[in-house]
Motif scaffolding. Structure first.
Motif, PDB file in Angstrom:
ATOM      1  N   LYS A   5       0.840  -1.193   0.000  1.00 27.58           N
ATOM      2  CA  LYS A   5       0.000   0.000   0.000  1.00 27.58           C
ATOM      3  C   LYS A   5       0.874   1.241   0.000  1.00 27.58           C
ATOM      4  O   LYS A   5       1.924   1.273   0.638  1.00 27.58           O
ATOM      5  N   LEU A   6       0.412   2.251  -0.727  1.00 27.86           N
ATOM      6  CA  LEU A   6       1.112   3.530  -0.749  1.00 27.86           C
ATOM      7  C   LEU A   6       0.399   4.488   0.198  1.00 27.86           C
ATOM      8  O   LEU A   6      -0.794   4.775   0.027  1.00 27.86           O
ATOM      9  N   ALA A   7       1.108   4.978   1.195  1.00 24.95           N
ATOM     10  CA  ALA A   7       0.561   5.919   2.170  1.00 24.95           C
ATOM     11  C   ALA A   7       1.143   7.294   1.922  1.00 24.95           C
ATOM     12  O   ALA A   7       2.360   7.443   1.756  1.00 24.95           O
ATOM     13  N   LEU A   8       0.282   8.294   1.887  1.00 25.02           N
ATOM     14  CA  LEU A   8       0.721   9.683   1.805  1.00 25.02           C
ATOM     15  C   LEU A   8       0.593  10.293   3.193  1.00 25.02           C
ATOM     16  O   LEU A   8      -0.500  10.323   3.770  1.00 25.02           O
ATOM     17  N   VAL A   9       1.701  10.785   3.726  1.00 21.42           N
ATOM     18  CA  VAL A   9       1.705  11.389   5.056  1.00 21.42           C
ATOM     19  C   VAL A   9       1.872  12.891   4.908  1.00 21.42           C
ATOM     20  O   VAL A   9       2.878  13.367   4.372  1.00 21.42           O
ATOM     21  N   THR A  10       0.890  13.640   5.368  1.00 21.10           N
ATOM     22  CA  THR A  10       1.020  15.092   5.448  1.00 21.10           C
ATOM     23  C   THR A  10       1.394  15.429   6.894  1.00 21.10           C
ATOM     24  O   THR A  10       1.001  14.732   7.821  1.00 21.10           O
ATOM     25  N   ALA A  12       4.586  15.473   7.957  1.00 20.47           N
ATOM     26  CA  ALA A  12       5.690  14.577   8.317  1.00 20.47           C
ATOM     27  C   ALA A  12       6.792  15.275   9.094  1.00 20.47           C
ATOM     28  O   ALA A  12       7.635  14.618   9.704  1.00 20.47           O
ATOM     29  N   THR A  13       6.827  16.612   9.070  1.00 21.76           N
ATOM     30  CA  THR A  13       7.836  17.329   9.850  1.00 21.76           C
ATOM     31  C   THR A  13       7.351  17.606  11.276  1.00 21.76           C
ATOM     32  O   THR A  13       8.078  18.190  12.065  1.00 21.76           O
ATOM     33  N   GLY A  14       6.127  17.189  11.600  1.00 24.21           N
ATOM     34  CA  GLY A  14       5.574  17.425  12.930  1.00 24.21           C
ATOM     35  C   GLY A  14       5.830  16.278  13.882  1.00 24.21           C
ATOM     36  O   GLY A  14       6.463  15.272  13.538  1.00 24.21           O
ATOM     37  N   TYR A  15       5.300  16.417  15.086  1.00 21.69           N
ATOM     38  CA  TYR A  15       5.559  15.443  16.151  1.00 21.69           C
ATOM     39  C   TYR A  15       5.007  14.059  15.810  1.00 21.69           C
ATOM     40  O   TYR A  15       5.715  13.057  15.902  1.00 21.69           O
ATOM     41  N   ILE A  16       3.730  13.987  15.422  1.00 23.55           N
ATOM     42  CA  ILE A  16       3.111  12.700  15.124  1.00 23.55           C
ATOM     43  C   ILE A  16       3.585  12.170  13.777  1.00 23.55           C
ATOM     44  O   ILE A  16       3.976  11.006  13.647  1.00 23.55           O
ATOM     45  N   GLY A  17       3.570  13.012  12.753  1.00 22.10           N
ATOM     46  CA  GLY A  17       3.959  12.569  11.427  1.00 22.10           C
ATOM     47  C   GLY A  17       5.376  12.052  11.352  1.00 22.10           C
ATOM     48  O   GLY A  17       5.658  11.059  10.673  1.00 22.10           O
ATOM     49  N   GLY A  18       6.295  12.708  12.078  1.00 23.38           N
ATOM     50  CA  GLY A  18       7.682  12.285  12.074  1.00 23.38           C
ATOM     51  C   GLY A  18       7.891  10.925  12.703  1.00 23.38           C
ATOM     52  O   GLY A  18       8.860  10.221  12.382  1.00 23.38           O
ATOM     53  N   ARG A  19       6.992  10.527  13.595  1.00 19.58           N
ATOM     54  CA  ARG A  19       7.072   9.182  14.195  1.00 19.58           C
ATOM     55  C   ARG A  19       6.324   8.152  13.354  1.00 19.58           C
ATOM     56  O   ARG A  19       6.679   6.966  13.367  1.00 19.58           O
ATOM     57  N   VAL A  72      -3.832   5.230   1.074  1.00 21.88           N
ATOM     58  CA  VAL A  72      -4.300   5.815   2.334  1.00 21.88           C
ATOM     59  C   VAL A  72      -3.633   7.163   2.552  1.00 21.88           C
ATOM     60  O   VAL A  72      -2.409   7.284   2.429  1.00 21.88           O
ATOM     61  N   LEU A  73      -4.452   8.157   2.838  1.00 17.61           N
ATOM     62  CA  LEU A  73      -3.965   9.506   3.136  1.00 17.61           C
ATOM     63  C   LEU A  73      -4.007   9.725   4.636  1.00 17.61           C
ATOM     64  O   LEU A  73      -5.064   9.594   5.262  1.00 17.61           O
ATOM     65  N   TYR A  74      -2.866  10.065   5.220  1.00 20.75           N
ATOM     66  CA  TYR A  74      -2.797  10.446   6.638  1.00 20.75           C
ATOM     67  C   TYR A  74      -2.802  11.967   6.720  1.00 20.75           C
ATOM     68  O   TYR A  74      -1.844  12.626   6.332  1.00 20.75           O
ATOM     69  N   TYR A  75      -3.909  12.495   7.225  1.00 19.26           N
ATOM     70  CA  TYR A  75      -4.094  13.943   7.310  1.00 19.26           C
ATOM     71  C   TYR A  75      -3.693  14.364   8.720  1.00 19.26           C
ATOM     72  O   TYR A  75      -4.452  14.190   9.675  1.00 19.26           O
ATOM     73  N   LEU A  76      -2.478  14.901   8.846  1.00 20.66           N
ATOM     74  CA  LEU A  76      -1.918  15.222  10.163  1.00 20.66           C
ATOM     75  C   LEU A  76      -1.499  16.683  10.261  1.00 20.66           C
ATOM     76  O   LEU A  76      -0.605  17.026  11.025  1.00 20.66           O
TER      77      LEU A  76
END
Length: 489
Positions: A5-10, A12-19, A72-76
Motif C-alpha cells: 500500500k502507498l501511504a501519503l503522510v502530510t 511529516a515534519t511534525g511530532y506525530i507525522g515524524g514518528r 491511504v492519506l494520513y491527514y496530520l
C-alpha cells in the motif's frame, strides 16, 4: 505494480507525522510525504526511503499530484499555533484535500483529531478540528477520524507542559480545570491506531474516540509525573480567577511552551476530556500487549529523554507567524537594507574539534558570551509571546536541519563545516546567525556572521539600539567558542 500500500503522510515534519513515517515503513507500506519545506527532512533517518513531494496541501494542483495512486492519506496537519482566521484556512485546506483525494481515487483517509465532550461550546482549535473531520468524512472517501486527547510521549507538547509545570513549581496555583477528568494516551498507542486504521473495511466512515486505560484529573497527571520523576507531590490549589488567557501567560513564562501553543492546549482543557464510548474496540481491537497506562507512558518518556533518544519533539513543529524563508544569497542583497556583524578568529584546535563546539551551542551549553544578556533577551521574547530561550534543543550534541535551538531554527547544516540558524525570536525584521569552521594550517579558522534585514524604521532602530552590545556579545562569543575548542583539543 507493487502489492504494498502507498501511504501519503502530510505533516511529516511534525511530532506525530515524524514518528508515523518510519513505523509505516516498518509495517511494509510504501510512503510518500508532502512537505512545504523538504529541506527540513534532509537529516531524517528515513528520508532516503520515502518519496518527497514539495508543496502545500492547500494548493489543489500539488494535492492532486501528491495523491496519485495513493491508497491511504494520513491527514496530520493542523495550525496549533494559528492566529487570525485560521479556522477559515483549515477549512479551505481540508476541502482542497478532500476533493483531491476523491478525484485521485484514494481508498482511505485517516485523520487525527481532538477528543472533545458533546453539548458544550468548544474552543476555536477543537471546533476547527471537528469541522476538518466533518469535511473529510463527507469527502466520499472512506474516512476514519481518530479523536485523541492528551498525548504522552517524549517531546510531546502535553508531556512537556506537565513536566515543566511539575518540576518548576513546588506549589501550583492553578485554574479550575485541574479538577477536570482527562484520559491521556501514550504516543505509541496513537501510532498503533493510526497504522491499524489503514486496514479497516471500506464501509467504515466515522469518528472514533481513542484513549489510554486511565482516567485522571489533570492535577493527578502532574503528581503522577512527580512520582515517576522522584519529586515530592505538588500541592495544587484550584483558583477560579485564572482565565484561559491568564493561564496561558503563566504556562508561557514557567515552561518552554510558547504562548501560541499553550493557548490551544489550555482551551482544550476547559472541559472533561474522556472517551464518550469505546466503539473503536469493535473496529480496531486494543493492542495485544494492552494499552499503556499513564504512569508507564511517563516512565517510557523519561527514559527516552534521559538517554537523548527523543525521536520527535514539539520543538520540531514550525511556529506559526515565524519567518520560514531561507537566507537569500549575498548577490540578492543588492538594493536591500541589510546589517551584518562578521567575526573571524584563528584557533589551534583542529577543524573537527572546533566543529564539535559549534554544533553544541545553545541549550545547556549556552551561547558563550554574557549569559545574563541572553537570558534577558529570552525572557523578553517570552513576555511578548515568542518561544524564548527555554525551548532548548532536542539533542545535547547533534543538530539536524529543521531542529529548534533555543529561539533559533537550524536552517542549514553542512556537518563539519557550516551551521546556519534562522531567528524565531520576536524581532522587527529577519535575522540569521552563521558559524563555520575551516582548516588553517595545523589549526582551524572560525567564521561568524550575523545578518539582519530590518522591517521599516522600527527594524532599523532595533539594530542600532542593540549595536553597542554587539562588540561584547558577538566578539566574546567568537573568542570563547575558539578557546573552548582549544581547551578540549
Amino acid at each position: 505494480m507493487s502489492d504494498q500500500k502507498l501511504a501519503l503522510v502530510t505533516g511529516a515534519t511534525g511530532y506525530i507525522g515524524g514518528r508515523l513515517v518510519p513505523r509505516l515503513l516498518g509495517a511494509g507500506f510504501r510512503v510518500r510525504v508532502l512537505a512545504r519545506t523538504p529541506e527540513r527532512l534532509t537529516d531524517a533517518p528515513w528520508a532516503d526511503e520515502v518519496e518527497i513531494v514539495e508543496g502545500d496541501l492547500g494548493d489543489a494542483r500539488v494535492a492532486e499530484q501528491a495523491m496519485t495512486d495513493v491508497d491511504v492519506l494520513y491527514y496530520l496537519v493542523h495550525s496549533m499555533g494559528g492566529s487570525g482566521d485560521f479556522e477559515r484556512r483549515e477549512r479551505e485546506i481540508a476541502q482542497t484535500a478532500a476533493y483531491a483525494a476523491a478525484s485521485a481515487g484514494v481508498k482511505r483517509i485517516v485523520y487525527l483529531g481532538g477528543l472533545h465532550p458533546a453539548g458544550v461550546e468548544l474552543s476555536r482549535h477543537l471546533r476547527s478540528r471537528r469541522e476538518v473531520g466533518s469535511i473529510l468524512l463527507a469527502s466520499g472517501v472512506p474516512t476514519i477520524v481518530l479523536q485523541a486527547g492528551v498525548v504522552i510521549g517524549s517531546g510531546s507538547t502535553s508531556f512537556e507542559m506537565i513536566r515543566h509545570l511539575t518540576e518548576v513549581l513546588p506549589y501550583m496555583p492553578a485554574p479550575q480545570w485541574v479538577r477536570n477528568r482527562i484520559q491521556p494516551i501514550a504516543v505509541r498507542d496513537v501510532m498503533y491506531y493510526l497504522i491499524a486504521a489503514a486496514d479497516v473495511p471500506a464501509d467504515v466512515n466515522r469518528a472514533f474516540d481513542i484513549g489510554g486505560p486511565d482516567v485522571l484529573r489533570y492535577g493527578q497527571l502532574m503528581n503522577g509525573y512527580a512520582v515517576e520523576a522522584g519529586l515530592p507531590q505538588r500541592p495544587i490549589a484550584a483558583l477560579p480567577v485564572l482565565t484561559p488567557w491568564l493561564a496561558s501567560q503563566w504556562v508561557n513564562l514557567v515552561t518552554p511552551i510558547p504562548r501560541r501553543l499553550a493557548v490551544p492546549i489550555i482551551e482544550s482543557l476547559q472541559h472533561p476530556c474522556v472517551m464518550l464510548d469505546h466503539d473503536i474496540d469493535a473496529v480496531i481491537p486494543p493492542p495485544a500487549e494492552c494499552l499503556v497506562g499513564y504512569r508507564e507512558s511517563v516512565r517510557l518518556a523519561l527514559a527516552r529523554e534521559q538517554t537523548g533518544e527523543v525521536e520527535t519533539s514539539w520543538r520540531d513543529s514550525a511556529v506559526a507567524g515565524m519567518p520560514s524563508d531561507p537566507l537569500p544569497s549575498d548577490p540578492d542583497w543588492a538594493g536591500s537594507t541589510v546589517y551584518t556583524d562578521v567575526r573571524e578568529v584563528r584557533s589551534p584546535a583542529t577543524t573537527e574539534q572546533l566543529w564539535k563546539v559549534i554544533e553544541g551551542v545553545g541549550g545547556e551549553n549556552g551561547w558563550y558570551s554574557l549569559p545574563p544578556a541572553w537570558a534577558l533577551r529570552g525572557w523578553f521574547d517570552k513576555l511578548v509571546g515568542g518561544v524564548g530561550l527555554s525551548r532548548g534543543r532536542r539533542s545535547a550534541t547533534h543538530l539536524n536541519t529543521g531542529d529548534a535551538l533555543d529561539f533559533w531554527r537550524v536552517e542549514r547544516i553542512e556537518r563539519g563545516h557550516l551551521l546556519r540558524l534562522r531567528a524565531e525570536m520576536r524581532v522587527p525584521g529577519l535575522a540569521w546567525l552563521e558559524m563555520s569552521a575551516e582548516p588553517d594550517g595545523d589549526g582551524s579558522r572560525y567564521h561568524q556572521r550575523a545578518v539582519y534585514f530590518p522591517h521599516g524604521l522600527l527594524g532599523r532602530a532595533y539594530w542600532w539600539a542593540i549595536w553597542p552590545f554587539h562588540g561584547v556579545i558577538f566578539s566574546g562569543m567568537a573568542r570563547r567558542i575558539t578557546e573552548t575548542a582549544a581547551r578540549q583539543a
